[in-house]
Design a protein around this motif. Structure first.
Motif, short mmCIF file in Angstrom:
data_model
loop_
_atom_site.label_atom_id
_atom_site.label_comp_id
_atom_site.label_asym_id
_atom_site.label_seq_id
_atom_site.Cartn_x
_atom_site.Cartn_y
_atom_site.Cartn_z
N VAL A 44 2.81 -26.81 -15.51
CA VAL A 44 3.29 -27.04 -16.94
C VAL A 44 2.16 -26.99 -17.66
O VAL A 44 2.38 -26.05 -18.91
CB VAL A 44 3.82 -28.39 -16.96
N LEU A 45 1.03 -27.38 -17.64
CA LEU A 45 -0.12 -26.96 -18.51
C LEU A 45 -0.44 -25.38 -18.60
O LEU A 45 -0.69 -24.90 -19.50
CB LEU A 45 -1.45 -27.93 -17.94
N ASP A 46 -0.47 -24.78 -17.38
CA ASP A 46 -0.52 -23.45 -17.18
C ASP A 46 0.29 -22.55 -18.09
O ASP A 46 -0.11 -21.64 -18.97
CB ASP A 46 -0.84 -22.90 -15.96
N ALA A 47 1.66 -22.92 -17.78
CA ALA A 47 2.80 -22.34 -18.70
C ALA A 47 2.67 -22.50 -20.14
O ALA A 47 2.84 -21.53 -20.92
CB ALA A 47 4.09 -22.78 -18.32
N PHE A 48 2.10 -23.63 -20.48
CA PHE A 48 2.08 -23.99 -21.82
C PHE A 48 0.88 -22.98 -22.62
O PHE A 48 1.15 -22.42 -23.53
CB PHE A 48 1.56 -25.43 -22.15
N ARG A 49 -0.21 -22.90 -21.80
CA ARG A 49 -1.17 -21.91 -22.30
C ARG A 49 -0.81 -20.51 -22.18
O ARG A 49 -1.25 -19.55 -23.22
CB ARG A 49 -2.46 -21.87 -21.19
N GLU A 50 -0.02 -20.09 -21.33
CA GLU A 50 0.39 -18.67 -21.25
C GLU A 50 1.33 -18.63 -22.40
O GLU A 50 1.09 -17.41 -23.13
CB GLU A 50 1.38 -18.49 -20.07
N GLU A 51 2.21 -19.52 -22.95
CA GLU A 51 3.03 -19.26 -24.04
C GLU A 51 2.10 -19.43 -25.50
O GLU A 51 2.68 -18.64 -26.24
CB GLU A 51 4.19 -20.21 -23.83
N THR A 52 1.22 -20.23 -25.66
CA THR A 52 0.87 -20.62 -27.00
C THR A 52 -0.41 -20.14 -27.11
O THR A 52 -0.98 -20.18 -28.17
CB THR A 52 1.19 -22.06 -27.22
N GLY A 53 -1.30 -20.04 -25.78
CA GLY A 53 -2.58 -19.67 -25.83
C GLY A 53 -3.48 -20.93 -26.20
O GLY A 53 -4.63 -20.94 -26.16
N ILE A 54 -2.87 -22.07 -26.21
CA ILE A 54 -3.51 -23.36 -26.32
C ILE A 54 -3.88 -23.85 -24.93
O ILE A 54 -3.11 -24.11 -24.17
CB ILE A 54 -2.55 -24.43 -27.13
N ARG A 55 -5.04 -24.15 -24.82
CA ARG A 55 -5.67 -24.79 -23.54
C ARG A 55 -5.55 -26.29 -23.55
O ARG A 55 -5.87 -26.92 -24.75
CB ARG A 55 -7.15 -24.44 -23.27
N VAL A 56 -5.11 -26.91 -22.46
CA VAL A 56 -4.98 -28.38 -22.45
C VAL A 56 -6.07 -28.92 -21.91
O VAL A 56 -6.54 -28.73 -20.69
CB VAL A 56 -3.60 -28.74 -21.76
N ALA A 57 -6.93 -29.82 -22.38
CA ALA A 57 -7.82 -30.55 -21.64
C ALA A 57 -7.26 -31.82 -21.46
O ALA A 57 -6.94 -32.63 -22.08
CB ALA A 57 -9.28 -30.66 -22.83
#
Lengths: 351, 293
Positions: A44-57
């Motif tokens: 889920v975190l990877d997909a979010f980054r893919e979609e928005t370019g925002i990395r989740v720490a």
């Protein structure tokens, strides 16, 4: 133990990711998420980054208390953008001004959420919180050892035939919830008299109590040490894989319901990304993926439709309206917690 | 005294030694002294529902500790720890003696076997004991299979289970110091005692026991002090039914968020341990004098 080891590994991987990310030219947006351990799939975190370019720490905790203390003590320079407190901690943190309101204009998919879990006492109109996953604390009865017939309410635990076979969770609020409900009081009582009365009632139960367990409350049932008592629904689902006879009962006096919610701390730095992330998780496909992987129920109605029928029709995870007839959300009891704690110690010390 | 303690720190001729000493002192001050001072400091302050502590000095936290409830909790912890220690001594004493009488060639192997379980984390081993003792665990299943019992016996989540767990984890700490005194026990003294007409019992009472006393005391302390602190054994094997000192401290810090009271409880525990160590030091001195006579 394993949890923290995994957490460490996660942190190391994250560190490596940071180092790699440092090589790219453009400065990357970061969202600081503070969540329960093993409570969010990496995909889920990877997909979010893919979609928005925002990395989740991603940082984890394993109790509300630890999360609360950390958020209270951290200064603005290293604050989190999102945290996931349970029901009554939302209440507490909201009252203490630790949270900022959630802007629902920015959440395009808020309507996906189950209205039954919204607008509750711990956060009216969900001004500060958005449900993530939810569950209940109810009664387990091992049908392989005792009859499940007629076991419908908390008061059945006091039946002398279960002497030495009752399991309670090692949680002061949950245990006092049954004491209070059996006497007809609210499980969120702040009256010292009512708490004292619940203590007297629970004292009568003590000779029946085999053990207190909040690490994995399913284990004493599987070990053949307890036949009846408290359990969380997620644990009951897991136990049923090994012991199909284990029944999960929603007691007549009312189960305890809790919801883990996204909240945005007061001093969050990337409020915009926090909203984006909440809205991302509100997508039915993502919510279904999380619920399937983590094992607890999703508050997302369209997501529920995407789950396999045997999961979505399992009353243990997804109770009917009747099941939750008298159920109560835990809410913050403020300073009365000291009274609870004191009677809890008296109960345990056998006075 | 102080100059002797601090002078090596500035010894330029031995840079490695002074470097190591700086490291040790730094470590002890930063990670032992300062945190303890903080705990002691907090124990004299008041609780604040918002900011954990309020800076106004009070003795109230210590007064509350003398509540019969907490006294009971403390005595209960002590009772379990003492029971485990005595049983460890009863098992460990003949064990250490036995090993010290084996041909020297085999002794290292036996001691090695004693240490091997330590390679596994003690919490993991505690969970393993749970598998043995559970209602449908190995012991009960075996007893039912051979027909000795028809219903599982209650073994897990009892005080006995906690004591078994404590003995299992702590026994080597009793055996190691005992073994080292038995190894030095001189055969000729035993022979002399027999020659002088003492019965075996009298030799044991008047020669063996006094000579092994330092090992007995060291072993007892090495078992007693950790036994007071191993609360996870009481939680896992005792089913959290028994409230011990550590549980009180933990719940005061985390659940009730009463840091000053939790701090006062842990200061009291530290003081009790310090008194025990003092008693140990005194008794060792006395024993040395007796042996010298």
């Amino acid at each position: 133990m394993i949890r923290s080891a995994k957490g460490l590994l996660g942190a190391l991987l994250l560190g490596a990711a940071v180092a790699l990310a440092g090589c790219s030219k453009e400065p990357e947006q970061v969202l600081y998420l503070y969540n329960w351990s093993e409570y969010m799939p990496q995909e889920v975190l990877d997909a979010f980054r893919e979609e928005t370019g925002i990395r989740v720490a991603y940082t984890t905790y394993d109790s509300n208390e630890a999360m609360y203390a950390r958020l209270r003590l951290l200064d603005d320079s290293n604050a989190y953008d999102l945290a996931v407190p349970s029901t009554y901690y939302v209440n507490k943190m909201r009252n203490e001004g630790l949270l900022q309101p959630v802007d629902k204009q920015k959440l395009t998919r808020f309507a996906n959420l189950d209205p039954q879990l919204l607008d509750q006492g711990f956060d009216p109109q969900n001004q500060y919180s958005v449900p993530y996953l939810w569950g209940s604390t109810g009664m387990a009865v091992n049908g392989a050892a005792v009859s499940t017939d007629g076991v419908t309410k908390w008061a059945d635990l006091w039946d002398p035939k279960y002497k030495g076979r009752v399991l309670l969770t090692n949680d002061v609020r949950e245990v006092f919830h049954i004491g209070l409900r059996v006497l007809g009081y609210s499980g969120n009582s702040t009256s010292e008299e009512e708490i004292a009365a619940a203590y007297e009632k629970l004292r009568e139960l003590m000779p029946s109590v085999r053990a207190f367990n909040s690490d994995a409350p399913r284990m004493p049932y599987l070990e053949g040490e307890a036949d009846i008592g408290l359990i969380w629904n997620g644990e009951a689902v897991m136990a049923q894989e090994e012991l199909p006879e284990l029944a999960y009962v929603y007691p007549e006096e009312g189960a305890v319901i809790w919801v883990d919610n996204f909240v945005i701390p007061k001093n969050a730095r990337n409020v915009e990304a926090a909203h984006k992330f909440i809205d991302f998780v509100l997508q039915p496909e993502v919510a279904a993926q999380i619920s399937e992987e983590i094992g607890y129920a999703t508050p997302n109605l369209p997501a529920r439709e995407l789950l396999p029928p045997e999961v979505r029709e399992n009353r243990t995870s997804y109770p009917t309206e009747d099941d939750l007839e008298n159920a109560e959300f835990q809410s913050d009891v403020g300073e009365a917690l000291l009274v609870y704690e004191r009677y809890w110690e008296l109960l345990k010390a056998g006075h | 005294m102080l100059t002797r303690l601090f002078k090596p720190l500035f010894d330029l001729k031995a840079p490695f030694r002074s470097g190591v000493l700086w490291l040790i002192w730094g470590w002890l001050i930063l990670l032992v002294l300062l945190p303890n001072l903080l705990v002691i400091g907090v124990s004299f302050l008041e609780r604040d529902p918002q900011d954990f502590i309020r800076f106004s000095v009070t003795l109230d936290n210590y007064r509350r500790l003398f509540d019969p409830l907490y006294l009971g909790v403390f005595l209960r912890s002590l009772h379990m720890a003492v029971l485990a220690t005595v049983l460890c001594l009863l098992i460990g004493y003949p064990f250490a003696w036995g090993v010290s009488r084996v041909t020297p060639r085999w002794r290292p192997l036996l001691m090695f076997l004693l240490i091997v379980p330590f390679w596994t984390n003690s919490l993991v081993r505690t969970y393993a004991i749970k598998v043995l003792l559970a209602g449908n665990g190995l012991i009960n299943s075996f007893l039912i299979d051979v027909g000795l019992i028809s219903q599982p016996v209650q073994l897990l989540y009892t005080e006995g289970a906690v004591i078994i767990g404590l003995i299992y984890v702590l026994l080597p700490f009793m055996i190691l110091p005992l073994y080292s005194v038995f190894e030095q026990l001189r055969e000729d003294l035993l022979a002399a005692s027999a020659d002088l007409g003492a019965s075996r019992w009298r030799t044991f009472r008047h020669v063996v026991i006094p000579m092994t006393m330092p090992g007995v005391i060291a072993g007892c302390l090495l078992v007693l002090l950790p036994a007071m602190g191993m609360f996870y054994i009481a939680d896992v094997l005792g089913g959290s039914r028994v409230l011990l000192v550590g549980n009180v401290i933990k719940s005061q810090f985390l659940d009730a968020r009463d840091w000053p009271f939790g701090a006062a409880a842990s200061v009291l525990l530290t003081v009790a341990m310090a008194l025990l160590l003092l008693a140990y030091w005194q008794s060792v001195r006395r024993v040395r004098q007796q042996v010298a006579l």
